[in-house]
Motif scaffolding. Structure first.
Motif, mmCIF file in Angstrom:
data_model
loop_
_atom_site.group_PDB
_atom_site.id
_atom_site.type_symbol
_atom_site.label_atom_id
_atom_site.label_comp_id
_atom_site.label_asym_id
_atom_site.label_seq_id
_atom_site.Cartn_x
_atom_site.Cartn_y
_atom_site.Cartn_z
ATOM 1 N N LEU A 51 0.851 -1.186 0.000
ATOM 2 C CA LEU A 51 0.000 0.000 0.000
ATOM 3 C C LEU A 51 0.887 1.236 0.000
ATOM 4 O O LEU A 51 1.792 1.357 0.829
ATOM 5 C CB LEU A 51 -0.908 0.019 1.236
ATOM 6 C CG LEU A 51 -1.954 -1.080 1.355
ATOM 7 C CD1 LEU A 51 -2.668 -0.984 2.700
ATOM 8 C CD2 LEU A 51 -2.966 -0.984 0.230
ATOM 9 N N TYR A 52 0.622 2.151 -0.924
ATOM 10 C CA TYR A 52 1.424 3.368 -1.028
ATOM 11 C C TYR A 52 0.510 4.591 -0.930
ATOM 12 O O TYR A 52 -0.533 4.653 -1.592
ATOM 13 C CB TYR A 52 2.185 3.395 -2.351
ATOM 14 C CG TYR A 52 3.171 2.261 -2.496
ATOM 15 C CD1 TYR A 52 4.369 2.269 -1.792
ATOM 16 C CD2 TYR A 52 2.890 1.171 -3.315
ATOM 17 C CE1 TYR A 52 5.269 1.224 -1.908
ATOM 18 C CE2 TYR A 52 3.787 0.117 -3.428
ATOM 19 C CZ TYR A 52 4.977 0.148 -2.724
ATOM 20 O OH TYR A 52 5.867 -0.894 -2.832
ATOM 21 N N PHE A 53 0.927 5.562 -0.113
ATOM 22 C CA PHE A 53 0.158 6.782 0.085
ATOM 23 C C PHE A 53 1.073 7.988 -0.151
ATOM 24 O O PHE A 53 2.048 8.178 0.584
ATOM 25 C CB PHE A 53 -0.392 6.847 1.511
ATOM 26 C CG PHE A 53 -1.286 5.686 1.871
ATOM 27 C CD1 PHE A 53 -2.653 5.752 1.657
ATOM 28 C CD2 PHE A 53 -0.744 4.523 2.414
ATOM 29 C CE1 PHE A 53 -3.470 4.682 1.986
ATOM 30 C CE2 PHE A 53 -1.553 3.443 2.752
ATOM 31 C CZ PHE A 53 -2.927 3.524 2.531
ATOM 32 N N CYS A 54 0.759 8.769 -1.167
ATOM 33 C CA CYS A 54 1.505 10.001 -1.405
ATOM 34 C C CYS A 54 0.832 11.103 -0.592
ATOM 35 O O CYS A 54 -0.332 11.428 -0.822
ATOM 36 C CB CYS A 54 1.506 10.345 -2.892
ATOM 37 S SG CYS A 54 2.474 11.823 -3.280
ATOM 38 N N THR A 55 1.566 11.664 0.370
ATOM 39 C CA THR A 55 0.986 12.668 1.257
ATOM 40 C C THR A 55 1.420 14.087 0.903
ATOM 41 O O THR A 55 0.890 15.044 1.457
ATOM 42 C CB THR A 55 1.363 12.366 2.723
ATOM 43 O OG1 THR A 55 2.784 12.290 2.840
ATOM 44 C CG2 THR A 55 0.755 11.047 3.180
ATOM 45 N N LEU A 72 2.049 8.569 -8.386
ATOM 46 C CA LEU A 72 1.122 9.003 -7.355
ATOM 47 C C LEU A 72 1.296 10.498 -7.106
ATOM 48 O O LEU A 72 2.409 11.014 -7.148
ATOM 49 C CB LEU A 72 1.375 8.251 -6.040
ATOM 50 C CG LEU A 72 1.062 6.753 -6.010
ATOM 51 C CD1 LEU A 72 1.371 6.186 -4.636
ATOM 52 C CD2 LEU A 72 -0.392 6.487 -6.372
ATOM 53 N N SER A 77 -3.479 7.123 -3.491
ATOM 54 C CA SER A 77 -2.858 5.912 -2.947
ATOM 55 C C SER A 77 -2.996 4.803 -3.979
ATOM 56 O O SER A 77 -3.698 4.955 -4.983
ATOM 57 C CB SER A 77 -3.528 5.496 -1.632
ATOM 58 O OG SER A 77 -4.873 5.094 -1.865
ATOM 59 N N SER A 78 -2.322 3.696 -3.716
ATOM 60 C CA SER A 78 -2.441 2.554 -4.615
ATOM 61 C C SER A 78 -2.138 1.261 -3.871
ATOM 62 O O SER A 78 -1.216 1.215 -3.052
ATOM 63 C CB SER A 78 -1.484 2.695 -5.804
ATOM 64 O OG SER A 78 -1.709 1.668 -6.758
ATOM 65 N N THR A 138 -7.323 9.012 -1.361
ATOM 66 C CA THR A 138 -7.168 8.856 0.082
ATOM 67 C C THR A 138 -8.209 9.704 0.795
ATOM 68 O O THR A 138 -8.227 10.930 0.641
ATOM 69 C CB THR A 138 -5.756 9.299 0.531
ATOM 70 O OG1 THR A 138 -4.785 8.587 -0.245
ATOM 71 C CG2 THR A 138 -5.538 9.007 2.004
ATOM 72 N N TYR A 174 -9.353 1.263 4.958
ATOM 73 C CA TYR A 174 -8.969 1.093 3.553
ATOM 74 C C TYR A 174 -9.774 -0.013 2.874
ATOM 75 O O TYR A 174 -10.178 0.114 1.723
ATOM 76 C CB TYR A 174 -7.471 0.781 3.457
ATOM 77 C CG TYR A 174 -6.924 0.883 2.054
ATOM 78 C CD1 TYR A 174 -6.410 2.085 1.575
ATOM 79 C CD2 TYR A 174 -6.921 -0.217 1.195
ATOM 80 C CE1 TYR A 174 -5.905 2.203 0.284
ATOM 81 C CE2 TYR A 174 -6.420 -0.119 -0.100
ATOM 82 C CZ TYR A 174 -5.923 1.091 -0.544
ATOM 83 O OH TYR A 174 -5.436 1.196 -1.824
#
Length: 297
Positions: A51-55, A72, A77-78, A138, A174
Motif C-alpha cells: 500500500l502506497y500513500f503520497c501525502t 502518485l 494511494s495505490s 485517500t 482502507y
C-alpha cells in the motif's frame, strides 16, 4: 530497459522505517527535503501486499525496472500486488515529496482478514498471475491516520505499539465497503477544516513557546471550543497540547546541545525557562539524563 540501480540509495538500514517486523509488515516514511529528485531503493525477499500513500507533492514507484512504474500525486494511494517474492522497489521522489508505504506479508494479511474461519476479504484476485494495481483516492479518515503515523510520539518505547495500532486502524478503513463508512459508525470523525485549525494551534504554541497562550486563548485564536481543541489535538498528534510543546522543546534542546554553540543556561533561556534548574529537571525527566550527561555521551 533495465534500471540503473546504482543511482538508487538503499533504505534497508535507514531511519525511514517506522515499523519493521519479520513475518508481519513494514512501514516506512520517505521524505525528500531537497531541491532535486531523490532516488531510493528497497529490496524484498518475500511476498507482500503493498500500500502506497503520497501525502505531499508527487512520487513514482517502480518494480524491478524503471519502466514498470506507477505515478502518485498528493492525496492518491495505490494497492499493489505481484506474485514475485524477490523484487526491487524503486522510489523516485520529487522535491518536497512525502510517501508512506505499508508492506504486509501475504500470510499475515490472510490472518488479519480471517476470523474463526470466515474470510473477510476476496482472495480470488490474488490467485491471478497478473499483477494487481488499484489506485484510490485517500479519504479524510486515512489522511488523519497517516499524519498520526509520522507525528512524534511521547514515549519512544511505546512507538511500535502505537504504529501497529494505527496500521490496523488504517487497514480497517482502507478495505471497508463504502456502506461501512457511515459517519454514525465511525468512532472519530475530523474534517479538513478542523485539521487546519489543529495545525494552526501547533504552529502558534511553537511560535510563542517562551510565552505560549493559555488553552482558552489558543482555542479562541484558532476558532475551536476548548474541549474540541483538547480532544482533537490529542487525537491528531497523539499527546495533549502542552505535552506536545514540551516534547518539541526537549527535542530542540537536544539539537542545541549537539551543536555545542550554547551552554545549558543559554539554552534554558532560549526555551523560555526562568531558571536553568527547571530546564535540567525537565530534560532529565524526558530523557533520563541531565543535559551535561547528554553532551558528554
Amino acid at each position: 530497459m533495465k534500471s540503473n540501480l546504482e543511482n538508487y540509495k538503499n533504505i534497508d538500514r535507514g531511519t525511514q522505517f517506522l515499523f519493521n517486523e519479520t513475518n508481519s509488515f513494514k512501514v516506512f516514511h520517505l521524505s525528500n527535503v531537497s531541491d532535486t529528485n531523490e532516488l531510493l531503493k528497497h529490496s524484498l525477499s518475500n511476498n507482500y501486499i503493498q500500500l502506497y500513500f503520497c501525502t505531499k507533492n508527487s512520487c513514482k514507484i517502480a518494480f524491478n525496472f524503471e519502466h514498470c512504474v506507477i505515478n502518485l500525486f498528493e492525496g492518491n494511494s495505490s494497492l499493489v500486488y505481484f506474485k514475485d517474492e524477490k523484487m526491487d522497489l524503486l522510489f523516485n521522489l520529487s522535491p518536497n515529496a512525502e510517501l508512506i508505504a505499508i508492506l504486509i506479508s501475504i500470510e499475515y494479511f490472510h490472518s488479519l482478514f480471517s476470523i474463526e474461519g470466515n474470510v473477510l476479504f476476496n482472495y480470488n484476485s490474488l490467485k491471478s498471475e497478473n499483477p494487481i494495481i488499484e489506485p484510490k483516492e485517500t479519504d479524510s479518515s486515512i489522511k488523519l491516520i497517516l499524519s498520526q503515523l509520522t507525528s512524534k510520539h511521547s514515549n519512544d518505547s511505546l512507538r511500535p505499539i502505537f504504529v501497529k495500532g494505527k496500521v490496523y486502524e488504517l487497514l480497517s478503513y482502507y478495505f471497508s465497503k463504502p456502506t461501512e463508512s457511515n459517519p454514525e459508525n465511525c468512532p472519530y470523525i475530523v474534517t479538513e477544516e478542523t485539521i487546519q485549525k489543529i495545525k494552526k494551534a501547533k504552529q502558534l504554541i511553537i511560535k510563542e513557546m517562551n510565552n505560549p497562550p493559555s488553552l482558552p486563548d489558543l482555542a479562541k485564536e484558532v476558532g475551536l471550543n476548548i474541549k474540541k481543541l483538547k480532544t482533537d489535538f490529542k487525537e491528531y498528534y497523539g499527546v495533549p497540547v502542552f505535552t506536545y510543546l514540551l516534547n518539541y522543546k526537549m527535542e530542540l534542546a537536544k539539537t542545541m546541545l549537539q551543536d555545542q554553540q550554547l551552554n545549558v543556561n543559554e539554552i534554558a533561556l532560549q526555551l523560555g525557562y526562568s531558571a536553568s534548574t527547571h530546564f535540567i529537571v525537565a530534560f532529565k525527566r524526558k530523557f533520563g539524563v541531565t543535559p551535561k550527561q547528554f553532551t558528554k555521551s
